[in-house]
Design a protein around this motif. Sequence first.
Motif, PDB file in Angstrom:
ATOM      1  N   GLY A   4      -1.847  -6.777  -1.627  1.00 19.87           N
ATOM      2  CA  GLY A   4      -1.373  -5.753  -0.700  1.00 19.87           C
ATOM      3  C   GLY A   4      -2.592  -5.044  -0.131  1.00 19.87           C
ATOM      4  O   GLY A   4      -3.717  -5.266  -0.582  1.00 19.87           O
ATOM      5  N   THR A   5      -2.353  -4.169   0.846  1.00 21.54           N
ATOM      6  CA  THR A   5      -3.479  -3.587   1.568  1.00 21.54           C
ATOM      7  C   THR A   5      -4.476  -2.887   0.653  1.00 21.54           C
ATOM      8  O   THR A   5      -5.685  -3.122   0.726  1.00 21.54           O
ATOM      9  CB  THR A   5      -2.970  -2.574   2.604  1.00 21.54           C
ATOM     10  OG1 THR A   5      -1.804  -3.109   3.193  1.00 21.54           O
ATOM     11  CG2 THR A   5      -4.008  -2.324   3.658  1.00 21.54           C
ATOM     12  N   ALA A   6      -3.979  -2.038  -0.215  1.00 17.23           N
ATOM     13  CA  ALA A   6      -4.888  -1.265  -1.057  1.00 17.23           C
ATOM     14  C   ALA A   6      -5.703  -2.191  -1.946  1.00 17.23           C
ATOM     15  O   ALA A   6      -6.907  -2.016  -2.127  1.00 17.23           O
ATOM     16  CB  ALA A   6      -4.099  -0.274  -1.904  1.00 17.23           C
ATOM     17  N   CYS A   7      -5.055  -3.181  -2.480  1.00 13.41           N
ATOM     18  CA  CYS A   7      -5.748  -4.111  -3.373  1.00 13.41           C
ATOM     19  C   CYS A   7      -6.693  -5.006  -2.596  1.00 13.41           C
ATOM     20  O   CYS A   7      -7.762  -5.366  -3.079  1.00 13.41           O
ATOM     21  CB  CYS A   7      -4.739  -4.936  -4.165  1.00 13.41           C
ATOM     22  SG  CYS A   7      -3.815  -3.917  -5.328  1.00 13.41           S
ATOM     23  N   CYS A  59       1.726  -6.086  -2.970  1.00 10.67           N
ATOM     24  CA  CYS A  59       1.985  -4.731  -3.433  1.00 10.67           C
ATOM     25  C   CYS A  59       2.998  -4.648  -4.562  1.00 10.67           C
ATOM     26  O   CYS A  59       4.148  -5.029  -4.435  1.00 10.67           O
ATOM     27  CB  CYS A  59       2.445  -3.801  -2.320  1.00 10.67           C
ATOM     28  SG  CYS A  59       2.345  -2.085  -2.840  1.00 10.67           S
ATOM     29  N   VAL A  60       2.541  -4.144  -5.664  1.00 10.23           N
ATOM     30  CA  VAL A  60       3.436  -3.891  -6.784  1.00 10.23           C
ATOM     31  C   VAL A  60       3.579  -2.398  -7.016  1.00 10.23           C
ATOM     32  O   VAL A  60       4.120  -1.958  -8.015  1.00 10.23           O
ATOM     33  CB  VAL A  60       2.931  -4.583  -8.065  1.00 10.23           C
ATOM     34  CG1 VAL A  60       2.969  -6.086  -7.868  1.00 10.23           C
ATOM     35  CG2 VAL A  60       1.521  -4.152  -8.432  1.00 10.23           C
ATOM     36  N   GLY A  61       3.071  -1.602  -6.074  1.00  9.41           N
ATOM     37  CA  GLY A  61       3.228  -0.161  -6.175  1.00  9.41           C
ATOM     38  C   GLY A  61       2.229   0.512  -7.096  1.00  9.41           C
ATOM     39  O   GLY A  61       2.420   1.648  -7.508  1.00  9.41           O
ATOM     40  N   ALA A  62       1.148  -0.164  -7.424  1.00 12.06           N
ATOM     41  CA  ALA A  62       0.092   0.460  -8.223  1.00 12.06           C
ATOM     42  C   ALA A  62      -1.150   0.653  -7.353  1.00 12.06           C
ATOM     43  O   ALA A  62      -2.277   0.590  -7.829  1.00 12.06           O
ATOM     44  CB  ALA A  62      -0.231  -0.398  -9.441  1.00 12.06           C
ATOM     45  N   CYS A  63      -0.899   0.917  -6.074  1.00 11.91           N
ATOM     46  CA  CYS A  63      -1.964   0.926  -5.070  1.00 11.91           C
ATOM     47  C   CYS A  63      -3.064   1.928  -5.389  1.00 11.91           C
ATOM     48  O   CYS A  63      -4.214   1.731  -5.022  1.00 11.91           O
ATOM     49  CB  CYS A  63      -1.396   1.261  -3.711  1.00 11.91           C
ATOM     50  SG  CYS A  63       0.248   0.638  -3.441  1.00 11.91           S
ATOM     51  N   CYS A  77      -2.303  -8.971  -6.882  1.00 14.13           N
ATOM     52  CA  CYS A  77      -1.833  -8.216  -5.719  1.00 14.13           C
ATOM     53  C   CYS A  77      -2.826  -8.335  -4.583  1.00 14.13           C
ATOM     54  O   CYS A  77      -4.019  -8.110  -4.756  1.00 14.13           O
ATOM     55  CB  CYS A  77      -1.609  -6.748  -6.064  1.00 14.13           C
ATOM     56  SG  CYS A  77      -1.021  -5.845  -4.617  1.00 14.13           S
ATOM     57  N   ALA A 108      -4.706  -4.539  -8.463  1.00 12.74           N
ATOM     58  CA  ALA A 108      -3.763  -4.714  -9.561  1.00 12.74           C
ATOM     59  C   ALA A 108      -3.465  -6.192  -9.798  1.00 12.74           C
ATOM     60  O   ALA A 108      -3.459  -6.986  -8.865  1.00 12.74           O
ATOM     61  CB  ALA A 108      -2.461  -3.983  -9.237  1.00 12.74           C
ATOM     62  N   GLY A 138       0.817  -1.204   0.000  1.00 10.53           N
ATOM     63  CA  GLY A 138       0.000   0.000   0.000  1.00 10.53           C
ATOM     64  C   GLY A 138       0.850   1.254   0.000  1.00 10.53           C
ATOM     65  O   GLY A 138       0.367   2.337   0.300  1.00 10.53           O
TER      66      GLY A 138
END
Lengths: 548, 164
Positions: free
Chosen positions: B92-95, B131-135, B90, B140, A201
């Motif tokens: 990660g948190t955002a995803c 996380c691939v940084g496209a949050c 992904c 993603a 994130g």
Amino acid sequence: MKSWRAQVLVCAGAGCVSSGCRKIRDAIVAGVENHGLKQEVKVIETGCIGSCNLGPLVLINPEGVLYQKLTPEDARDIVAEHLAGGKLVERLLYKDPLTGRPVARLEEIDFFKYQQKIVLRNCGLIDPMNIEEYVAREGYQALHKVLTSMTPEKVVDEIIDSGLRGRGGAGFSTGLKWKFARQAQGALKYVVCNADEGDPGAFMDRSVLEGDPHSVIEAMAIAGYTIGSSQGYVYIRAEYPLAIERLEWAIRQARERKYLGRNIFGTGFDFDVEIRIGAGAFVCGEETALLTSIEGRRGEPRPRPPFPAVKGLFGFPTLINNVETYANIPAIILKGAQWFASFGTEKSKGTKVFALAGSVINTGLVEVPMGTTLRDLVFKIGGGIMDKKQFKAAQTGGPSGGCIPAEHLDIPIDYESLTRIGAIVGSGGLIITDENTCIVDFARFFMDFTQSESCGKCPPCRIGTKRILEILIRITQGRGREDDIDRLVELCNNIKDTALCGLGQTAPNPVLTTIKYFRDEYLEHINDKHCRAGVCRRLKKQAAVKIS
Amino acid sequence: MENQGCSCAPINEEDLYPKIEEIINQHRGNQNALIMVLHKAQNLFGYLPGRVQEMVSLGLGVPLSEVYGVATFYAFFSMVPKGRHEIKVCLGTACYVRGGQKIVEYLEKGLGVRVGDTTKDRRFSLNEVRCVGACSLAPAVLVNDDVYAQVDPAKVDEILVKYE
Ligand SMILES: Cc1cc2nc3c(=O)[nH]c(=O)nc-3n(C[C@H](O)[C@H](O)[C@H](O)COP(=O)(O)O)c2cc1C
Ligand code: FES
């Protein structure tokens, strides 16, 4: 440099690359050629402009006009109508969500209006693949100033006076760290840049490296001069191929221009930078683990002291800072400590870059003065919550951070204030959730992360996180027990006190803050077998029965 | 990094051994180069065959147990061959917050494999990443090195037809 009537900046940050900015660039380049504008209009691919949800986007300078959500046809229209015809293409402008009116200039869009760019001063403005553009914006002048007119002691003092604190999470005084590394005795010394950016994130460091890699290289050289080192390493995660590519390119250019290498600026100072690529282990963001990983071994942390400043890479004194920390340095050297300290709060100076994501309308990369309130970030810059939903919690600091509830929306974001409520500023990931997020499941999510990333070296972290995770899973499956909350709190506090490294010590934060601020939801899960967000599927049924 | 593009299983593994030998020779005896060499080996083979680990161990002077230890410590390295294309969803948190889990479930069903596995025809491997940084454009999905943003199950099929 040649002066241009107009510059078209095509955002080529990672977000826009995935939204298809390459085709936009090609369409604009072709259009410029067709209209015979090649001598007047320059087309540049830049790093992240910031508003990723508006991509693909272009910015036209010097007017500062932003066009958003473009297709290649749109791009052709921009060339024909704006660049050749001198008229705004109204249908492609950003529309103010409240009034519905188009806003042409980037500076007038709320998302940008409240920002203050120091770290991102060049990001989205220059072509990161062209060192000339960095140099034209005072690039490598800070290095020149330091090498020709400042003693290392003076540099240390300047950084201490600026009040800059580490942006990698812990917030330790950068100037003091430089001082310790300078004082340390060693036949060799190293300067290391932590670009592991493991917090899910978060994409601040990535954006800096992709959008303005020279600012980090320059700062590392300044650090090298200050502590007495001639070799730097950037440890960067393998998940960021674009950042690796741009950084490699930048290093090569800097060597060609002799900003890196032997006898820089004819002063006798030597410095070079190499890249080391990570291999997918969160714990390698922790400094001692990172150094072990550069040495080619399993990235397991070790107890500190000795701190890296005393005994670091290959056993030599090592200065390790985060990407964003470094990116501040050239600006501080050129504009002075006082200037830098004029931003922020009493104890947290300067700005902080956040990666705003989750359920806010405007997502992307933002930089604000320390002390900006969470409310301003979410509602003014972020534009509020998507789909007319309610703000539920803001998660800062990733798996080592905490969840901030609505009652604390007015908290100023700085190191002290966030620590006081159990959260941390962290590296800068800022995830906003709405009522669709189940807070217990959210805590489980983070614990699942830390548990699987625990390197296994120390028992409190290896076993403790597993036990916490088991309890959380039980609760989300409707098998929670009355004493589970007490048990969680006890386990959390034990791990906090006894784990070897920051990973374990901070792993309980998401659990503790959610229990503190959302206890009701835990109780609903445990006692009523009810998940109000409808996320915990085994509970859903009961919830429906309960409502009817 | 060179040759990031393809992590597919090669047609003839044998042909790759001289190449890895060459890479190892450049770092002969340099224990610190272990992770770097493993990266290169994985780029070449798509995974780390036992024989490659043995060669690396001999070449760099690192005990085989340590080579294995490093290869298993880092999530990036794999001991089993992967499919021709690697799908990474992904989480990660955002995803996660924006529904990454639903994509995983959709793919598991559609491909008939679990996360971590490869389809029978070796066309796809399915994995999760953090996380691939496209949050900001979550959720993603990565296919090989191509990032797809704001993906939903409906979009997934459209994406996958591009990869044979
Ligand atoms: C588990 C763990 C993960 C970390 N990950 C990162 C990271 O990804 N990036 C980073 O800069 N610092 C990370 N840190 C902090 C580093 O240990 C270290 O404090 C930092 O690199 C120091 O730089 P600074 O003073 O400029 O912040 C992490 C710490 C821990 C405990
Ligand atoms: S959380 Fe998925 S790209 Fe960052």
